[in-house]
Design a protein around this motif. Structure first.
Motif, PDB file in Angstrom:
ATOM      1  N   SER A   1       0.828  -1.205   0.000  1.00 35.04           N
ATOM      2  CA  SER A   1       0.000   0.000   0.000  1.00 35.04           C
ATOM      3  C   SER A   1       0.863   1.256   0.000  1.00 35.04           C
ATOM      4  CB  SER A   1      -0.946  -0.011   1.209  1.00 35.04           C
ATOM      5  OG  SER A   1      -0.223  -0.150   2.418  1.00 35.04           O
TER       6      SER A   1
ATOM      7  N   ALA B   1       0.022   5.223   1.067  1.00 36.86           N
ATOM      8  CA  ALA B   1      -1.105   5.810   1.788  1.00 36.86           C
ATOM      9  C   ALA B   1      -0.855   7.218   2.290  1.00 36.86           C
ATOM     10  CB  ALA B   1      -1.410   4.923   3.004  1.00 36.86           C
TER      11      ALA B   1
ATOM     12  N   GLY C   1       1.853   3.661   4.323  1.00 39.37           N
ATOM     13  CA  GLY C   1       1.626   2.492   3.469  1.00 39.37           C
ATOM     14  C   GLY C   1       2.812   1.538   3.564  1.00 39.37           C
TER      15      GLY C   1
ATOM     16  N   TRP D   1      -5.666   5.766   5.751  1.00 45.08           N
ATOM     17  CA  TRP D   1      -5.858   4.986   6.977  1.00 45.08           C
ATOM     18  C   TRP D   1      -5.754   5.928   8.172  1.00 45.08           C
ATOM     19  CZ3 TRP D   1      -2.314   3.871  11.041  1.00 45.08           C
ATOM     20  CH2 TRP D   1      -2.802   2.943  11.984  1.00 45.08           C
TER      21      TRP D   1
ATOM     22  N   ARG E   1      -3.144  -0.057  19.159  1.00 46.57           N
ATOM     23  CA  ARG E   1      -3.772   0.950  18.303  1.00 46.57           C
ATOM     24  C   ARG E   1      -5.113   0.454  17.818  1.00 46.57           C
ATOM     25  NH1 ARG E   1       0.136   0.493  13.083  1.00 46.57           N
ATOM     26  NH2 ARG E   1      -0.795  -1.366  12.181  1.00 46.57           N
TER      27      ARG E   1
ATOM     28  N   PHE F   1      -7.193   2.290  -3.984  1.00 50.27           N
ATOM     29  CA  PHE F   1      -6.628   0.990  -3.618  1.00 50.27           C
ATOM     30  C   PHE F   1      -7.665  -0.128  -3.801  1.00 50.27           C
ATOM     31  CE2 PHE F   1      -4.443  -1.615  -0.156  1.00 50.27           C
ATOM     32  CZ  PHE F   1      -3.319  -1.852  -0.930  1.00 50.27           C
TER      33      PHE F   1
ATOM     34  N   MET G   1      -2.065 -10.048   7.629  1.00 50.11           N
ATOM     35  CA  MET G   1      -2.693  -9.547   8.861  1.00 50.11           C
ATOM     36  C   MET G   1      -4.011 -10.264   9.133  1.00 50.11           C
ATOM     37  SD  MET G   1      -4.173  -5.889   7.550  1.00 50.11           S
ATOM     38  CE  MET G   1      -5.001  -5.474   9.051  1.00 50.11           C
TER      39      MET G   1
ATOM     40  N   PRO H   1       4.854   4.318  16.302  1.00 48.87           N
ATOM     41  CA  PRO H   1       5.213   2.979  15.799  1.00 48.87           C
ATOM     42  C   PRO H   1       4.670   2.657  14.405  1.00 48.87           C
ATOM     43  CG  PRO H   1       3.809   2.847  17.779  1.00 48.87           C
ATOM     44  CD  PRO H   1       3.795   4.264  17.311  1.00 48.87           C
TER      45      PRO H   1
ATOM     46  N   GLY I   1       6.598  -2.482  11.374  1.00 43.64           N
ATOM     47  CA  GLY I   1       6.622  -3.833  10.808  1.00 43.64           C
ATOM     48  C   GLY I   1       7.108  -3.828   9.356  1.00 43.64           C
TER      49      GLY I   1
HETATM   50  P1  AMP Z   1       2.467  -1.198  10.289  1.00 43.34           P
HETATM   51  O1  AMP Z   1       2.504  -0.179  11.393  1.00 43.34           O
HETATM   52  O2  AMP Z   1       3.814  -1.768   9.954  1.00 43.34           O
HETATM   53  O3  AMP Z   1       1.435  -2.236  10.516  1.00 43.34           O
HETATM   54  O4  AMP Z   1       2.030  -0.444   8.951  1.00 43.34           O
HETATM   55  C1  AMP Z   1       1.248   0.717   8.972  1.00 43.34           C
HETATM   56  C2  AMP Z   1       0.893   1.132   7.553  1.00 43.34           C
HETATM   57  O5  AMP Z   1      -0.026   0.178   7.006  1.00 43.34           O
HETATM   58  C3  AMP Z   1       0.193   2.478   7.527  1.00 43.34           C
HETATM   59  O6  AMP Z   1       1.039   3.418   6.902  1.00 43.34           O
HETATM   60  C4  AMP Z   1      -1.118   2.251   6.766  1.00 43.34           C
HETATM   61  O7  AMP Z   1      -1.306   3.174   5.729  1.00 43.34           O
HETATM   62  C5  AMP Z   1      -0.989   0.854   6.206  1.00 43.34           C
HETATM   63  N1  AMP Z   1      -2.254   0.107   6.295  1.00 43.34           N
HETATM   64  C6  AMP Z   1      -3.189   0.132   7.293  1.00 43.34           C
HETATM   65  N2  AMP Z   1      -4.227  -0.685   7.018  1.00 43.34           N
HETATM   66  C7  AMP Z   1      -3.965  -1.254   5.813  1.00 43.34           C
HETATM   67  C8  AMP Z   1      -4.659  -2.188   4.969  1.00 43.34           C
HETATM   68  N3  AMP Z   1      -5.850  -2.704   5.301  1.00 43.34           N
HETATM   69  N4  AMP Z   1      -4.060  -2.563   3.814  1.00 43.34           N
HETATM   70  C9  AMP Z   1      -2.867  -2.057   3.461  1.00 43.34           C
HETATM   71  N5  AMP Z   1      -2.167  -1.174   4.195  1.00 43.34           N
HETATM   72  C10 AMP Z   1      -2.692  -0.760   5.354  1.00 43.34           C
END
Ligand code: AMP
Length: 303
Positions: free
Chosen positions: A10, A12, A29, A82, A93, A103, A148, A232, A236
């Motif tokens: 993603s 974002a 993203g 998001w 969170r 998307f 996820m 944070p 990931g």
């Molecule tokens: P993380 O903190 O590593 O889980 O990643 C956070 C990022 O994931 C954020 O920048 C969001 O824009 C993105 N994100 C959140 N929900 C989704 C989703 N359903 N699909 C794809 N990316 C997402």
């Protein structure tokens, strides 16, 4: 020449609420964080989609990090958005909004000159789309995928199909337990390894990450203890980007290079969380990465 890593995920704009306040239109993203972190080690080739609202300056800032944006599609509509709120101690969170926007219709198209990338990062998206990426690439050396709870709940058969085609699964501890339907971490890892990947990395947030290869081979990297954690978001994906980037620099994928890659992932995640969104990653230097990696070595040194 730098090895190339294909990154699909993603792209974002995030709205983040935390103890420091509300932060709007923060670049985010999975593909953005993973590419930024990978760019310190390898040449990321990003495949994703943004809307017409995505500013040229941001595209330029990514290009300046030597990220190849030949696979970044611009579609009519708005960029994925998001919104999330963190607890004051930043350990949990809540998602307030997921606006898919452009998307929603994203079908990753891998440009011809990206297809031979030896390393592939499948960021957390629909496992059907992750599979479609694998159908479009020439026999990569190594494929890493993230997933996820949303996909475990809604697309389990597709996810299981994907697991048979990847080399490394990177997953949160809670989601790993959900997918394996077990609790004890070693049992979880064994179950997940049984589903296909040769390596499983279980991310444990503020406690680090654990790599499992087989029953006898496990490796643990702590999270680097920081003076201050600001946000944070993206930790990931930063881990995954640093991990894969580090493997791109190795002459061979083996136990040693895997372990170094887990440390590189932890180091990159530690920088990510020091700033709001990816801001720290944009002002990061290779010297800082080197210095923190050395401190990391000291952190886990054993007599
Ligand atoms: P993380 O903190 O590593 O889980 O990643 C956070 C990022 O994931 C954020 O920048 C969001 O824009 C993105 N994100 C959140 N929900 C989704 C989703 N359903 N699909 C794809 N990316 C997402």
């Amino acid at each position: 020449m730098m090895s190339s890593m294909l990154v699909v995920g993603s792209t974002a704009f995030d709205t983040l609420h935390n103890a420091l306040g509300t932060h709007r239109r923060v670049l985010g993203g999975s593909a953005v964080y993973a590419s930024l972190c990978g760019s310190f080690f390898a040449q990321p080739k990003l495949v994703g989609v943004v809307g017409r609202d995505f500013p040229d300056e941001v595209v330029e800032s990514l290009r300046q990090r030597r990220i190849d944006l030949g696979g970044l599609e611009v579609a009519p509509g708005d960029t994925f958005h998001w919104e999330g709120r963190y607890s004051d101690d930043l350990t949990s969170r809540e998602t307030l909004k997921t606006e898919l926007n452009v998307f929603a219709d994203f079908r990753p198209k891998i440009p011809d000159d990206f297809r031979d990338a030896p390393f592939v990062m499948l960021g957390n998206i629909d496992p059907e789309l992750q599979l479609s990426v694998l159908d479009q690439v020439d026999r990569p050396k190594l494929v890493v995928a993230d997933t996820m709870n949303f996909w475990i709940d809604s697309k389990l058969p597709e996810l299981k199909k994907l697991l048979r085609r990847i080399d490394v699964l990177v997953i949160n501890e809670e989601e790993a337990r959900q997918l394996a339907q077990r609790h004890h971490i070693k049992h979880v890892a064994q179950t997940l390894l049984g589903l296909g990947p040769r390596h499983v990395i279980i991310k444990q947030g503020e406690y680090g990450a654990m790599l499992f290869v087989d029953e006898a081979d496990a490796f643990n990297a702590p999270a680097y203890p920081l003076d201050e954690v600001r946000d944070p978001t993206g930790a990931g994906d930063s881990f995954a980007g640093g991990f894969l980037g580090s493997l791109c620099t190795a002459s061979d994928v083996n136990t040693e290079s895997m372990r170094s890659a887990v440390v590189a992932g932890s180091v990159m995640a530690s920088f990510c969380v020091e700033g709001i969104g990816p801001e720290r990653l944009f002002r990061l230097t290779s010297e800082e990465i080197k210095a923190r990696t050395e401190r990391f070595r000291e952190l886990v040194r054993f007599g």
